[in-house]
Design an enzyme around this catalytic site. Structure first.
Site, PDB file in Angstrom:
ATOM      1  CG  HIS A   3       5.544  -4.570  -8.350  1.00  0.00           C
ATOM      2  ND1 HIS A   3       6.036  -5.828  -8.622  1.00  0.00           N
ATOM      3  CD2 HIS A   3       5.590  -4.431  -6.992  1.00  0.00           C
ATOM      4  CE1 HIS A   3       6.382  -6.417  -7.493  1.00  0.00           C
ATOM      5  NE2 HIS A   3       6.121  -5.602  -6.489  1.00  0.00           N
TER       6      HIS A   3
ATOM      7  CG  ASP B 294     -15.961 -30.214 -13.493  1.00  0.00           C
ATOM      8  OD1 ASP B 294     -15.782 -29.051 -13.092  1.00  0.00           O
ATOM      9  OD2 ASP B 294     -15.435 -30.656 -14.529  1.00  0.00           O
TER      10      ASP B 294
ATOM     11  CD1 TRP C 157      -1.019  -0.982  -4.022  1.00  0.00           C
ATOM     12  CD2 TRP C 157      -2.918  -2.173  -4.134  1.00  0.00           C
ATOM     13  NE1 TRP C 157      -1.337  -1.390  -2.746  1.00  0.00           N
ATOM     14  CE2 TRP C 157      -2.494  -2.125  -2.786  1.00  0.00           C
ATOM     15  CE3 TRP C 157      -4.080  -2.867  -4.448  1.00  0.00           C
ATOM     16  CZ2 TRP C 157      -3.197  -2.749  -1.758  1.00  0.00           C
ATOM     17  CZ3 TRP C 157      -4.781  -3.477  -3.424  1.00  0.00           C
ATOM     18  CH2 TRP C 157      -4.339  -3.422  -2.094  1.00  0.00           C
TER      19      TRP C 157
ATOM     20  CB  SER D   5     -12.543 -13.169 -13.485  1.00  0.00           C
ATOM     21  OG  SER D   5     -11.881 -14.376 -13.176  1.00  0.00           O
ATOM     22  CB  SER D   6     -12.838 -12.391  -8.381  1.00  0.00           C
ATOM     23  OG  SER D   6     -11.482 -12.304  -8.784  1.00  0.00           O
TER      24      SER D   6
ATOM     25  CG  HIS E 132      -7.860  -4.887   6.276  1.00  0.00           C
ATOM     26  ND1 HIS E 132      -6.623  -4.308   6.424  1.00  0.00           N
ATOM     27  CD2 HIS E 132      -7.852  -5.960   7.093  1.00  0.00           C
ATOM     28  CE1 HIS E 132      -5.911  -4.992   7.298  1.00  0.00           C
ATOM     29  NE2 HIS E 132      -6.640  -6.002   7.722  1.00  0.00           N
TER      30      HIS E 132
ATOM     31  CD  GLU F  81      -7.704  -8.598  -2.778  1.00  0.00           C
ATOM     32  OE1 GLU F  81      -6.845  -8.958  -3.605  1.00  0.00           O
ATOM     33  OE2 GLU F  81      -8.859  -9.049  -2.782  1.00  0.00           O
TER      34      GLU F  81
ATOM     35  CE1 TYR G 219      -6.339 -10.777   7.943  1.00  0.00           C
ATOM     36  CE2 TYR G 219      -7.976  -9.100   7.456  1.00  0.00           C
ATOM     37  CZ  TYR G 219      -6.890  -9.545   8.201  1.00  0.00           C
ATOM     38  OH  TYR G 219      -6.368  -8.750   9.184  1.00  0.00           O
TER      39      TYR G 219
ATOM     40  CB  SER H 293      -4.295 -26.069   7.616  1.00  0.00           C
ATOM     41  OG  SER H 293      -4.178 -24.803   8.236  1.00  0.00           O
TER      42      SER H 293
ATOM     43  CG  HIS I 212      -5.856  -0.724  10.116  1.00  0.00           C
ATOM     44  ND1 HIS I 212      -6.194  -1.987  10.540  1.00  0.00           N
ATOM     45  CD2 HIS I 212      -5.268  -0.916   8.910  1.00  0.00           C
ATOM     46  CE1 HIS I 212      -5.832  -2.883   9.634  1.00  0.00           C
ATOM     47  NE2 HIS I 212      -5.270  -2.251   8.635  1.00  0.00           N
ATOM     48  CG  HIS I 213      -5.628   0.363   5.303  1.00  0.00           C
ATOM     49  ND1 HIS I 213      -4.438  -0.156   4.860  1.00  0.00           N
ATOM     50  CD2 HIS I 213      -6.398  -0.703   5.650  1.00  0.00           C
ATOM     51  CE1 HIS I 213      -4.478  -1.471   4.938  1.00  0.00           C
ATOM     52  NE2 HIS I 213      -5.656  -1.833   5.409  1.00  0.00           N
TER      53      HIS I 213
ATOM     54  CB  THR J  82      -3.901 -13.941  13.125  1.00  0.00           C
ATOM     55  OG1 THR J  82      -4.871 -13.269  12.325  1.00  0.00           O
ATOM     56  CG2 THR J  82      -2.668 -14.234  12.285  1.00  0.00           C
TER      57      THR J  82
ATOM     58  CE  LYS K  89      -7.068 -19.495  10.198  1.00  0.00           C
ATOM     59  NZ  LYS K  89      -7.069 -20.826   9.573  1.00  0.00           N
TER      60      LYS K  89
ATOM     61  NE  ARG L 183       3.527   2.569   0.639  1.00  0.00           N
ATOM     62  CZ  ARG L 183       2.283   2.121   0.765  1.00  0.00           C
ATOM     63  NH1 ARG L 183       1.584   2.404   1.848  1.00  0.00           N
ATOM     64  NH2 ARG L 183       1.728   1.401  -0.186  1.00  0.00           N
TER      65      ARG L 183
END
Length: 640
Positions: A78, A107, A142, A169-170, A253, A255, A257, A268, A302-303, A328, A331, A450
């Site tokens: 998941h 294109d 994950w 791919s990315s 992290h 990731e 953003y 926006s 911080h993780h 943040t 915005k 968790r």
């Protein structure tokens, strides 16, 4: 304009642009964007089914709906699905379809590489899900923390190889979009005239370019440990499992953003249109997005506050985590001030955009609490963290991306999605989301851990009630998703014609007819303003009020050249699909340690690359000038 082109010249070139062959060989950025979107819907359904079983298992204490092994596989897949197969590629669907249109290009810079990116994404997802039929799916969460994930019985080899395939791919897409934005903007489109969505796409793809190699290294080392007996992360033989955490979160992290910045770009664009005023503080929003991307590389630890990283590191990363809230917040205030004093239209895209601002703000505030080290120690590995990142990624990214679906659906199809069903979707989605994830804050603070397959009864009836509410919330979300899916399918078939400018929009993509022509623009436009399309429709009177420009008075100065301009669009190709198939034997060889399969896969990829190289990008590219003049009219008939 005809979409079918009879090809001459290069023998391996596909002969048609429509039908099944036309879709699987396309290099058209618009079709590729649509294929991304449809594939995302399939993976989103799979991820939703997995989350449904998770909530069923945890609806009451001491339930045994799933075995512990199956539960571990479901919650791992998941997370992998929603992060790598839904949110990231859904952003890529918007990038593909909209970036060339928004910057005035026909294109992307590398059309075949664009098709290659899609097929790698699709096959990477299929590769990951094939693990269910090949001994079990990944089951170590994950994040894949070592040394648990290096154990041969953990099924995490599929995780390591599958995510690296998706990373190819990315990375390919990131290079493509960066080059496209930097080099293919229409004349007059300076950086400070670019739509905010394009800016956020540029920042996102730079983040991908710098972050993905880090996780690629970590996953390669993980695969070597799990399959080939390496010792990178095995503490008993001198390896360091904390090294994996650093490598993972150096990617992980940014990731966050990577997933949220595209949604920020989308709203926006939607908020100014439906507030009927320009975006408040355009430059501040742009630079705040760039600052978020830059600072995002400096908050990863911080993780790891409960890991052995020391008090000095904890203090430094606590400060950086607090500091990233500043751009943040900029915005959020700019979005609020955009709506302030505007003539608001509460259509479905606007409702989802407002939902994004409010839900993401809640997620951001709970995120700031992670910067407080003692509080973080209490929250770590509890459902409080689960609630936080769902408010950021579901309440944030998905709300924004869904707003974009409703907003640009007319651009893609020429039809409107049903507004009544859209509002039903929004209100049930909002209610179901908060009912599902809101109670998790409380159950986490009350001690629910968790990654446990069974809800412990000793946590008490209050925690059990919160879990029951979360499971009921999933039922509401499931019903809401069905409303959205019905609306999407029915509107595609029977929707009301939208016209070319249904929202009174501001940006360049709405200059073209809807649905978008094959060549995007008959004439590449010349840009003179930010919000170019709005300025072509409106001028200001002496009092500063917007007044409509008389019809035809603001046409592009180059419009008279429309019938004289030669348009040669990229031709379709089999090679991106053919080459990508080589990832299957290569990937399975890495999972099972089979060097024959690894060699076969590498040979396939090299042969596919050679075929790609010798194929001309477009018909006539490999001909003499006189011959090219004869070939070009036939090869480009579909572009006029």
């Amino acid at each position: 304009m005809s979409s079918t082109t009879e090809q001459t010249g290069y023998a391996g070139r596909p002969r048609q642009r429509d039908g099944f062959v036309g879709w699987i060989t396309t290099t058209d950025h618009k079709k590729i964007g649509v294929m991304y979107f449809i594939t995302v819907l399939v993976f989103f359904a799979l991820g939703g089914i997995e989350s449904g079983f998770i909530r069923w298992q945890l609806a009451q204490a001491e339930q045994n709906v799933l075995t512990e092994e199956i539960y571990n596989q479901f919650f791992t897949m998941h997370g992998i699905t929603m992060v790598f197969l839904v949110v990231m590629p859904l952003s890529a669907a918007f990038f593909n379809y909209l970036i060339p249109l928004m910057i005035g290009a026909r294109d992307v810079a590398f059309p075949r590489l664009n098709a290659f990116s899609y097929w790698v994404y699709l096959f990477g997802g299929i590769f990951l899900y094939s693990s269910f039929a090949l001994g079990g799916a990944p089951n170590g969460s994950w994040v894949g923390y070592a040394p648990l994930s290096t154990d041969a019985v953990s099924n995490m080899a599929f995780y390591a190889v599958g995510l690296n395939i998706l990373g190819v791919s990315s990375l390919a897409a990131a290079v493509n979009f960066i080059v496209t934005i930097l080099n293919m903007r229409a004349p007059g489109m300076t950086f400070m005239r670019m739509p905010v969505f394009v800016w956020m796409a540029l920042v996102t793809n730079f983040l991908l370019l710098f972050a993905l190699p880090i996780i690629a290294v970590a996953l390669f080392m993980l695969n070597v440990d799990a399959v080939f007996g390496g010792q990178f992360f095995e503490p008993a033989t001198g390896g360091d499992p904390i090294l994996y955490q650093h490598l993972f979160w150096l990617f992980g992290h940014p990731e966050v953003y990577i997933m949220i910045l595209p949604a920020m770009g989308i709203i926006s664009e939607i908020l100014p249109v439906n507030s009927r005023k320009p975006l408040f503080g355009y430059a501040a929003v742009v630079f705040a997005g760039a600052a978020i991307g830059f600072i995002g590389f400096g908050v990863w630890a911080h993780h790891m506050f409960t890991s052995a990283i020391g008090p000095v590191a904890r203090s430094a990363f606590a400060l950086s985590t607090m500091f990233i809230a500043v751009p943040t917040g900029i915005k959020i205030f700019n979005w609020v001030f955009t709506m302030w004093g505007g003539k608001l239209r509460f259509n479905t895209p606007m409702l989802f955009s407002i939902g994004f601002v409010s839900m993401f703000t809640i997620g951001g505030l709970s995120g700031v609490t992670h910067a407080i080290v003692p509080h973080n120690a209490q929250q770590h590995d509890t459902y409080y963290v689960v609630a936080h990142f769902h408010y950021v990624l579901f309440g944030g990214a998905l709300f924004g991306l869904i707003a974009g679906i409703y907003f640009w659906f007319p651009k893609v199809t020429g039809k409107m999605m049903d507004e009544k069903l859209g509002k039903w979707h929004f209100w049930t989605w909002l209610a179901g989301f908060n009912l599902t994830f809101g109670p998790m804050h409380m159950s986490g603070l009350l001690g629910q851990p968790r990654r446990t397959a069974v809800l412990p009864g000793e946590l008490g009836s209050t925690v059990e009630l919160y879990n029951l509410l979360s499971s009921l919330g999933f039922v509401v979300l499931f019903g809401s998703a069905l409303v959205f899916l019905y609306n999407l399918i029915d509107s595609t078939r029977n929707g009301e014609a939208s016209g070319d400018d249904p929202w009174d929009a501001r940006t360049l993509e709405w200059i073209t007819p809807s649905p978008t022509p094959f060549e995007n623009f008959h004439v590449v436009p010349t840009i003179t303003h930010r919000d170019e399309f709005w300025h072509r429709k409106y001028a200001e009177d002496e009092a500063g009020r917007a007044i409509p420009v008389p019809a035809g008075a603001a046409e592009d100065p180059d419009a008279g050249a429309e019938h004289d301009e030669h348009i040669h669009m990229p031709d379709p190709s089999y090679w991106p699909l053919v080459q990508t198939l080589g990832f299957f034997p290569f990937g399975y060889g890495l999972v099972y340690g089979n060097f024959l399969l690894i060699g076969l896969g590498l040979a396939w990829l090299v042969i596919g690359m050679y075929g790609w190289i010798i194929e001309p990008v477009a018909e006539g590219d490999d001909d003499e000038p006189d011959d090219a003049e004869q070939v070009a009219p036939t090869a480009t008939a579909g572009a006029h």
